[in-house]
Design a protein around this motif. Structure first.
Motif, PDB file in Angstrom:
ATOM      1  N   ALA A 132      14.934 -18.704  15.087  1.00 25.21           N
ATOM      2  CA  ALA A 132      13.486 -18.826  15.210  1.00 25.21           C
ATOM      3  C   ALA A 132      12.749 -18.310  13.977  1.00 25.21           C
ATOM      4  CB  ALA A 132      12.998 -18.079  16.454  1.00 25.21           C
ATOM      5  N   ARG A 177      12.331 -29.383  23.293  1.00 28.17           N
ATOM      6  CA  ARG A 177      12.347 -28.270  22.327  1.00 28.17           C
ATOM      7  C   ARG A 177      11.571 -28.615  21.072  1.00 28.17           C
ATOM      8  NH1 ARG A 177      11.917 -25.012  25.084  1.00 28.17           N
ATOM      9  NH2 ARG A 177      11.895 -26.576  26.716  1.00 28.17           N
ATOM     10  N   THR A 178      11.414 -29.907  20.755  1.00 34.44           N
ATOM     11  CA  THR A 178      10.651 -30.314  19.586  1.00 34.44           C
ATOM     12  C   THR A 178       9.314 -30.896  20.031  1.00 34.44           C
ATOM     13  OG1 THR A 178      10.734 -31.550  17.499  1.00 34.44           O
ATOM     14  CG2 THR A 178      11.564 -32.673  19.474  1.00 34.44           C
ATOM     15  N   ILE A 220      10.496 -22.075  20.318  1.00 27.17           N
ATOM     16  CA  ILE A 220      10.813 -22.027  18.900  1.00 27.17           C
ATOM     17  C   ILE A 220       9.789 -22.898  18.176  1.00 27.17           C
ATOM     18  CG2 ILE A 220      12.539 -22.540  17.134  1.00 27.17           C
ATOM     19  CD1 ILE A 220      14.655 -22.175  19.357  1.00 27.17           C
ATOM     20  N   LEU A 240      10.062 -26.731  15.585  1.00 27.89           N
ATOM     21  CA  LEU A 240      11.432 -27.240  15.518  1.00 27.89           C
ATOM     22  C   LEU A 240      11.366 -28.722  15.156  1.00 27.89           C
ATOM     23  CD1 LEU A 240      14.491 -26.942  16.005  1.00 27.89           C
ATOM     24  CD2 LEU A 240      14.056 -27.618  18.369  1.00 27.89           C
ATOM     25  N   ASP A 241      12.073 -29.097  14.082  1.00 27.33           N
ATOM     26  CA  ASP A 241      11.938 -30.457  13.560  1.00 27.33           C
ATOM     27  C   ASP A 241      12.813 -31.469  14.282  1.00 27.33           C
ATOM     28  OD1 ASP A 241      10.251 -29.801  11.077  1.00 27.33           O
ATOM     29  OD2 ASP A 241      11.966 -28.458  10.845  1.00 27.33           O
ATOM     30  N   GLN A 248      14.607 -27.502  10.531  1.00 27.14           N
ATOM     31  CA  GLN A 248      15.257 -26.765  11.612  1.00 27.14           C
ATOM     32  C   GLN A 248      15.786 -27.740  12.673  1.00 27.14           C
ATOM     33  OE1 GLN A 248      15.487 -23.649  10.097  1.00 27.14           O
ATOM     34  NE2 GLN A 248      14.941 -22.693  12.032  1.00 27.14           N
ATOM     35  N   SER A 249      17.054 -27.581  13.032  1.00 34.74           N
ATOM     36  CA  SER A 249      17.692 -28.512  13.968  1.00 34.74           C
ATOM     37  C   SER A 249      18.446 -27.759  15.059  1.00 34.74           C
ATOM     38  CB  SER A 249      18.688 -29.425  13.235  1.00 34.74           C
ATOM     39  OG  SER A 249      18.082 -30.128  12.176  1.00 34.74           O
ATOM     40  N   ILE A 250      18.345 -28.258  16.306  1.00 35.90           N
ATOM     41  CA  ILE A 250      19.222 -27.820  17.388  1.00 35.90           C
ATOM     42  C   ILE A 250      20.224 -28.935  17.651  1.00 35.90           C
ATOM     43  CG2 ILE A 250      19.427 -27.284  19.832  1.00 35.90           C
ATOM     44  CD1 ILE A 250      16.868 -25.855  19.808  1.00 35.90           C
TER      45      ILE A 250
END
Length: 451
Positions: A276, A319-320, A295, A298-299, A231-233
């Protein structure tokens, strides 16, 4: 409800040091409390656990306000409180939807705790939709953002409308230069857990990705192929850039959710929900997604545009590596760019210590496919449908195993469910025309490609 029961319900083994100190400061003293702690350290739970014990669940009056800078943090915090099963009623209030609808819900639900953005809370208070006479507790989450100049007048007006206020609880991952006098902080317990030397935690691996061209689209695409089903942002600095990058990735068949302030509220909520729950592998966003989002696992955090300042960097990377997890952050560095450097409190500068990530342009790499897909079920709480009913329906009629069902969100008139993508077609075929708890209902897939 006892803390042990709440933690068990949330799947948390024990409180960390910050949460334990916050619990004691809020519950055992009468001080105002200032909590400075990194993103992902559990600040929401840190104030909620003691606060639910201080509020009267038998009252029909609002006793506490939680002020947040954005809509997403308002409804996510509200969701956290509801998931605790504390017996308290709560409601989130924010712009982007009709204030009259919120007023009707306030009259119907009679919440003891309200989460909201400054402007919308002021609106309800000035109209008498929220009675300020019993509000004793004020929580300002992300206070550095809420108290900056853009919110200054709204926050001052808000404080002026709370004559019975007794306690103030302020939380953030970055400190503010000063707290405005109108907040009227009294005797204050200051809980400082920030590492002022390192904007990026040790649990986050930092990578520099060299982009041969100013346009980074192809490099981003190749990076996402290499990262596979993680999972990436992807963070960008402008709304139109979010749309451009999202469109490019969709044409490359990457399953993407888009998120920025120009979208309708329902679009934003759907985008976050489907990312999510694992129905999309990539969330492409402005810095709007850098604050207040929870979330899990998150990776990767990818900086397509470099952060504009250290504060933006801290909140993006936050976030991670939530709680004690590990994470990775990638900086896409163009031919005329360099890794960001920021001054620390001692006035010294230094580039972030990073490793080089080699891009492999092997065209045979598999396109990452999300493990989950989201389905819509046209019945909800008002139809007396529970999560257990949905699980039973999907297992007994749809032929799923419990392990193939992910996150379930039951709303008043509908529900969203994450299920194994590999089983999507067979499930839809088996449940077509079937009744859920004796009720005819619609069951259909939700496409993330247009979110």
């Amino acid at each position: 409800m006892k803390n042990e029961d709440i933690l068990q319900k949330l799947g948390i083994a024990e409180l960390n040091a910050m949460q334990q100190e916050a619990y004691e400061a809020i519950l055992r003293t009468r001080n105002d409390v200032l909590i400075l702690s990194p993103t992902g350290s559990g600040k929401t739970l840190a104030y909620m656990l003691p606060l639910v014990q201080l509020l009267n669940a038998d009252s029909v009056e609002v006793q506490a306000l939680v002020v947040v800078p954005g809509r997403e943090l308002a409804w996510q915090s509200d969701h956290v409180l509801k998931s605790m099963g504390s017996g308290l009623r709560s409601q989130s209030c924010y712009g982007g939807r009709a204030a009259m609808d919120e007023h009707r819900l306030l009259r119907k639900n009679r919440p003891q705790l309200v989460f909201g953005t400054p402007g919308r809370l002021n609106d309800h208070l000035s109209k008498g939709n929220i009675n300020a006479g019993n509000i004793r507790f004020l929580v300002i989450d992300e206070f550095d953002k809420c108290l900056e100049m853009g919110f200054h007048d709204e926050m001052q007006r808000l404080l002026q409308q709370l004559p019975s206020l007794q306690r103030r609880i302020l939380l953030s991952a970055t400190d503010a230069e000063q707290i405005p006098h109108f907040v009227e902080m009294q005797r204050t317990s200051r809980l400082g857990y920030l590492d002022t030397e390192e904007p990026v935690p040790d649990r986050v691996e930092v990578y520099q990705v060299a982009c041969p061209q100013k346009d980074k689209l192809d490099t981003l695409y190749q990076l996402l192929l290499q990262l596979g089903n993680t999972q990436s942002i992807v963070f960008l600095n402008y709304r139109d850039s979010v749309e451009r990058v999202s469109d490019f990735l969709r044409k490359k068949e990457i399953v993407v959710s888009s998120f920025h302030g120009g979208l309708e509220q329902r679009q934003r909520e759907d985008a976050l929900y489907q990312f999510a729950n694992g129905s999309a592998t990539v969330l492409v966003s402005t810095d709007l997604a850098s604050r207040g989002l929870d979330i899990p696992k998150l990776d990767n955090v990818i900086h397509y545009h470099l952060p504009l300042n250290e504060e933006a960097l801290i909140h993006r990377v936050g976030r991670t590596a939530r709680w004690d997890e590990m994470g990775r952050t990638f900086f896409l560095v163009g031919p005329d760019e360099k890794m960001p450097d920021f001054r620390n409190e001692k006035g010294t500068e230094g580039n972030l210590q990073s490793q080089l990530w080699e891009i492999n342009s092997d065209s045979s790499a598999d396109i990452p496919i999300p493990l989950m897909a989201t389905i819509y079920i046209g019945k909800g709480k008002k139809d007396k449908i529970s999560k257990g009913d949905i699980v039973g329906f999907l297992c007994k009629i749809g032929g799923l195993k419990p392990s193939e069902i992910g996150r379930i969100d039951v709303n008043d008139r509908y529900a969203y469910v994450a299920i194994s993508r590999s089983s999507l077609k067979s499930v839809l075929a088996k449940v077509k025309g079937q009744k859920l708890k004796g009720l005819k209902t619609i069951v259909e897939p939700i496409s993330v490609q247009h979110v």
